[in-house]
Enzyme design. Structure first.
Site, short mmCIF file in Angstrom:
data_model
loop_
_atom_site.label_atom_id
_atom_site.label_comp_id
_atom_site.label_asym_id
_atom_site.label_seq_id
_atom_site.Cartn_x
_atom_site.Cartn_y
_atom_site.Cartn_z
N CYS A 117 0.83 -1.21 0.00
CA CYS A 117 0.00 0.00 0.00
C CYS A 117 0.86 1.26 0.00
O CYS A 117 0.52 2.27 -0.61
CB CYS A 117 -0.93 0.00 1.19
SG CYS A 117 -0.07 -0.10 2.79
N HIS A 136 -1.87 1.04 7.08
CA HIS A 136 -2.22 1.18 5.67
C HIS A 136 -1.90 2.58 5.19
O HIS A 136 -2.01 3.56 5.93
CB HIS A 136 -3.71 0.91 5.52
CG HIS A 136 -4.17 0.76 4.11
ND1 HIS A 136 -3.48 0.02 3.17
CD2 HIS A 136 -5.26 1.26 3.46
CE1 HIS A 136 -4.14 0.06 2.01
NE2 HIS A 136 -5.21 0.82 2.17
N ASN A 138 -8.01 4.98 -2.34
CA ASN A 138 -7.42 3.75 -1.81
C ASN A 138 -6.86 2.91 -2.96
O ASN A 138 -7.03 3.25 -4.14
CB ASN A 138 -8.48 2.97 -1.04
CG ASN A 138 -7.89 1.98 -0.06
OD1 ASN A 138 -6.68 1.86 0.08
ND2 ASN A 138 -8.74 1.22 0.61
#
Length: 395
Positions: free
Chosen positions: A63, A331, A352
């Site tokens: 991520c 994250h 995202n």
């Protein structure tokens, strides 16, 4: 950053060597999702900055590479350049090599795995340049999405064997063997390549096409235990390079984001997504006024069916949540805008890297209280920081 087994143990195994299974993880995060959430929220955009398309990191803990590359692509747009879809796995691959060096030098007493931090991408960009996604996908073994568990297990076993040092003295060949393992899964890095009819190296591509200066970017965080407006080493497992970040006051996290957005700059955001108030499916994150364990079933069922009151966030609470492992470096995502709900409350629009599978096709609406309590770091352009804060930081 990647999800911690202490938080979601049922979802994964051996964070040091096995990538998380994203599909199972998302199901776990959305235990309290609502089928009526989108109807309950009426968002209106205040700022929505241009960005590139939504990506999917697959079953990998990358991520940090996806969110930082998305941020850099928006930086190109801000500078008036044509944005390039950058290879997310190229800086990850380079970081894995550097992480392997560090792991051996530290005799195995440091984090491995495929987690990382925003500064890893900036550091790799500075040292190794950049590649377009079309040239380096990292998909070198027949999959259409990242699936890193086998690579993580094999590469870790190589490094562990090196650290055990059966020869008594390290040979000069261990790094070559480790690099070959990584490249077998992700693909060898091209020394030169053609992009839009012109030949480049990774370094010349970064300089001539991407055109960003790695020294323009800084990370900030906020914790009471460190002196304000000074640098400190953020003690999270995925900060394997022990890079430092600037410390600001808690309210300056959101005022800095606000200033950035108002001036056309986006922000990379590292946070904890293991919270009950975070729903990927519903695309909403907030800090409930009442603790989850004190809620009745009716309140739980209504958590994402429209705007709710939130807990008051203080610097003491923020520090406590970090100290007791309630806030972890889970994250990385990308803040690209600002919106208001039907009551006038402000939310950040967040991009995202889990594909298009939620109510807002890859985006989330996150309250400022969530950001204040659960942020671990922000990465942004120095010019995006409010002038008074920037002066105090000396950047």
């Amino acid at each position: 950053m990647k999800f911690r087994p202490s938080i979601l143990a049922a979802v994964f195994v051996s964070a040091a060597s096995i990538s998380f299974a994203q599909d199972n993880l998302v199901k776990s995060l959305d235990a309290n999702q609502s089928n009526n959430s989108k109807a309950g929220f009426k968002f209106s955009e205040v700022i929505n900055l241009e960005t590139t398309s939504i990506k999917n990191q697959g079953s990998s803990g990358t991520c940090w590479a996806y969110s930082t590359n998305s941020f850099l692509e928006s930086e190109m747009i801000k500078q008036g350049r044509k944005p390039v879809e950058l290879s997310q796995i190229y800086p990850a691959r380079c970081a894995y090599i550097e992480k392997g060096r560090n792991y051996v030098r530290m005799q195995g007493a440091v984090s491995l795995g495929d987690g990382g931090a925003f500064h890893d991408v900036i550091n790799m960009y500075r040292k190794y340049g950049a590649l377009p996604q079309s040239v380096y996908t990292g998909l070198n073994y027949g999959t259409s999405k990242n699936k890193f568990a086998e690579m993580a297990a094999v590469s870790q076993s190589v490094l562990q064997a090196v650290v055990k040092n059966p020869n008594g003295v390290l040979t000069p060949n261990w790094l070559e063997a480790y690099t070959a393992t990584i490249d077998a899964y992700l693909g060898k890095v091209p020394q030169s390549f053609t992009y839009e009819g012109k030949s480049y190296t990774p370094q010349s591509f970064a300089k001539e096409v991407v055109g960003l200066n790695a020294d323009d970017y800084v990370e900030i965080s906020s914790f009471k235990e460190y002196p304000v407006y000074k640098k400190f080493t953020l003690l999270v497992p995925d900060n394997w390079s022990f890079d430092q970040v600037y410390n600001v006051k808690m309210d300056e996290l959101t005022s800095t984001i606000d200033n950035a957005l108002k001036n056309g700059y986006t922000v990379a955001w590292a946070t904890d997504v293991s919270e009950k108030g975070f729903s990927w499916k519903n695309g909403v994150a907030y800090i409930p006024e009442k603790k989850y364990e004190d809620m009745n079933q009716g309140e739980i069922n209504e958590m994402f069916n429209g705007p709710k009151a939130e807990m008051n966030i203080t610097e003491d609470l923020r520090q406590l949540e970090y100290d007791n492992y309630s806030t972890t470096d889970d994250h990385g995502m990308h803040i690209v805008g600002l919106a208001k709900d039907q009551n006038g409350k402000e939310y950040y629009i967040v991009k995202n890297s889990w594909g298009l599978s939620n109510d807002y096709k890859g985006f989330l609406y996150v309250t400022k209280n969530f950001v204040k309590l659960k942020t671990t770091t922000l990465l942004l352009n120095k010019k995006a920081i409010p002038s008074d804060v920037r002066k105090k930081l000396g950047v």
